[in-house]
Motif scaffolding. Structure first.
Motif, short mmCIF file in Angstrom:
data_model
loop_
_atom_site.label_atom_id
_atom_site.label_comp_id
_atom_site.label_asym_id
_atom_site.label_seq_id
_atom_site.Cartn_x
_atom_site.Cartn_y
_atom_site.Cartn_z
N GLU A 88 131.32 42.82 11.28
CA GLU A 88 129.97 43.32 10.73
C GLU A 88 129.51 42.36 10.89
N ASN A 89 129.77 40.95 10.94
CA ASN A 89 128.95 39.30 10.14
C ASN A 89 129.40 38.74 11.33
N LEU A 90 128.85 38.73 13.08
CA LEU A 90 129.80 37.56 13.81
C LEU A 90 129.84 36.09 13.46
N GLU A 91 129.08 35.70 11.75
CA GLU A 91 128.60 34.29 12.08
C GLU A 91 129.62 34.17 10.50
N ARG A 92 130.41 34.94 9.81
CA ARG A 92 131.09 35.05 9.15
C ARG A 92 132.43 34.62 9.39
N SER A 93 132.71 35.80 10.29
CA SER A 93 133.49 36.44 10.76
C SER A 93 134.60 35.02 11.69
N MET A 94 133.71 34.39 12.04
CA MET A 94 133.84 33.25 13.01
C MET A 94 134.17 32.15 12.19
N ASP A 95 133.84 31.87 11.00
CA ASP A 95 133.86 31.26 10.20
C ASP A 95 135.29 31.50 9.49
N PHE A 96 136.09 32.96 9.32
CA PHE A 96 136.98 32.70 8.54
C PHE A 96 138.41 32.57 9.84
N TYR A 97 137.96 33.29 11.15
CA TYR A 97 139.07 32.81 12.83
C TYR A 97 138.85 31.15 12.72
N GLN A 98 137.68 30.76 12.86
CA GLN A 98 137.91 29.29 13.00
C GLN A 98 138.34 28.19 12.20
N ASN A 99 137.18 28.15 11.19
CA ASN A 99 137.59 27.61 10.18
C ASN A 99 138.60 27.19 9.13
N ILE A 100 139.13 28.34 8.77
CA ILE A 100 140.03 28.56 7.97
C ILE A 100 141.37 28.61 8.41
N LEU A 101 141.68 30.02 9.96
CA LEU A 101 142.55 29.94 10.85
C LEU A 101 142.89 29.27 11.67
N GLY A 102 141.72 28.17 11.93
CA GLY A 102 142.32 27.51 12.96
C GLY A 102 142.01 28.08 14.73
N LEU A 103 141.33 28.90 15.11
CA LEU A 103 141.79 29.20 16.07
C LEU A 103 139.99 29.15 17.25
N GLU A 104 141.01 28.73 18.01
CA GLU A 104 139.08 27.68 19.58
C GLU A 104 139.25 29.24 20.42
N ILE A 105 137.69 28.60 20.10
CA ILE A 105 136.81 29.90 21.55
C ILE A 105 137.09 29.91 22.75
N ASN A 106 137.76 30.89 23.42
CA ASN A 106 138.09 30.87 25.12
C ASN A 106 136.55 31.03 25.54
N GLU A 107 136.09 30.06 25.56
CA GLU A 107 134.99 29.84 26.37
C GLU A 107 134.64 30.27 27.87
N ALA A 108 135.45 30.63 28.23
CA ALA A 108 135.50 31.50 29.98
C ALA A 108 135.27 33.36 29.91
N ARG A 109 135.64 33.15 28.91
CA ARG A 109 135.34 34.97 28.15
C ARG A 109 133.82 35.41 27.66
N PRO A 110 132.40 34.41 28.18
CA PRO A 110 131.25 34.76 27.59
C PRO A 110 131.28 36.26 27.02
N ASP A 111 130.43 36.76 26.21
CA ASP A 111 129.64 37.75 25.93
C ASP A 111 128.84 38.53 26.18
N ASP A 112 127.86 37.80 26.79
CA ASP A 112 126.22 37.89 27.39
C ASP A 112 126.04 39.26 27.70
N LYS A 113 127.32 39.38 28.97
CA LYS A 113 126.60 40.96 29.33
C LYS A 113 127.26 41.57 28.73
N LEU A 114 127.42 42.09 27.33
CA LEU A 114 128.06 43.03 26.86
C LEU A 114 126.78 43.50 25.76
N PRO A 115 126.74 44.56 25.95
CA PRO A 115 126.16 45.06 24.63
C PRO A 115 125.68 44.91 23.40
N TYR A 116 127.03 43.48 22.80
CA TYR A 116 127.07 44.35 21.57
C TYR A 116 127.68 41.90 21.49
N ARG A 117 127.18 41.95 20.58
CA ARG A 117 127.65 40.99 20.17
C ARG A 117 129.30 40.05 19.64
#
Length: 200
Positions: A88-117
């Motif tokens: 529901e909220n990307l920032e809240r989820s990113m805080d969980f997945y990045q800051n608690i679980l330590g997962l890293e973003i795949n920068e090669a897969r940008p979402d700017d072409k999709l109609p949602y964040r």
């Protein structure tokens, strides 16, 4: 011209199942009841029975596998590429997945072409694709234990270390009911996550 060399049928049984050879009319009674009923009804479902037919075509031997009475479907499955999770909220989820679980973003897969964040996060060589959309799943009324719900399973090296991380963050979890080293938790949108310990 194709000649049938030696048709062979193999019934794949679980280790403790045995065929009763003493009574032909009851030869499958030691099988699991549903598998026995499938034989009685003249059909077999799933991966319970595997048949191989060997044919010779001008000196070459071809093998064709049949599983459950159907030809094996082979289109080159390699692995699970990614799992899509709604948030529901990307920032809240990113805080969980990045800051608690330590997962890293795949920068090669940008979402700017999709109609949602959204964001693509590495899980070993596969990914989780977070998509910011109204979550159709209710936050309440879900099973306490994530293993009884739709869930994504991530293989990890040490369940006890993750348990410490979740305790420190105040995130509730349950342990595997079977006693194996696995822990179940939920992300901020109640998506169930299983973390199972593997040796390598």
């Amino acid at each position: 011209m194709a000649n049938l060399l030696s048709p062979s049928s193999t019934i794949l049984l679980q280790p403790n199942f045995q065929v009763n050879r003493d009574s032909p009319s009851h030869m499958f009674t030691n099988l699991a009841p549903n598998l026995y009923q499938s034989f009685v009804n003249g059909r077999c479902h799933g991966r319970s029975m595997k048949t191989k037919a060997k044919m010779s075509v001008e000196g070459n031997v071809l093998e064709k596998e049949s599983i459950g009475g159907h030809d094996k479907i082979d289109y080159g499955v390699v692995s699970v590429h990614h799992v899509g999770l709604l948030c529901e909220n990307l920032e809240r989820s990113m805080d969980f997945y990045q800051n608690i679980l330590g997962l890293e973003i795949n920068e090669a897969r940008p979402d700017d072409k999709l109609p949602y964040r959204g964001a693509w996060l590495w899980v070993g060589s596969e990914m989780i694709h977070l998509m910011e959309l109204p979550n159709p799943d209710p936050l309440s009324g879900r099973p306490e234990h994530g293993g009884r719900d739709r869930h994504t399973c991530i293989a990890i090296r040490d369940v006890s270390k993750l348990k410490v991380i979740l305790d420190k963050a105040g995130i509730p979890y349950t342990l595997s009911r079977s006693g194996r080293p696995a822990i179940f938790t939920r992300d901020p949108d109640a998506n169930a996550l299983e973390f199972t310990q593997v040796d390598n």
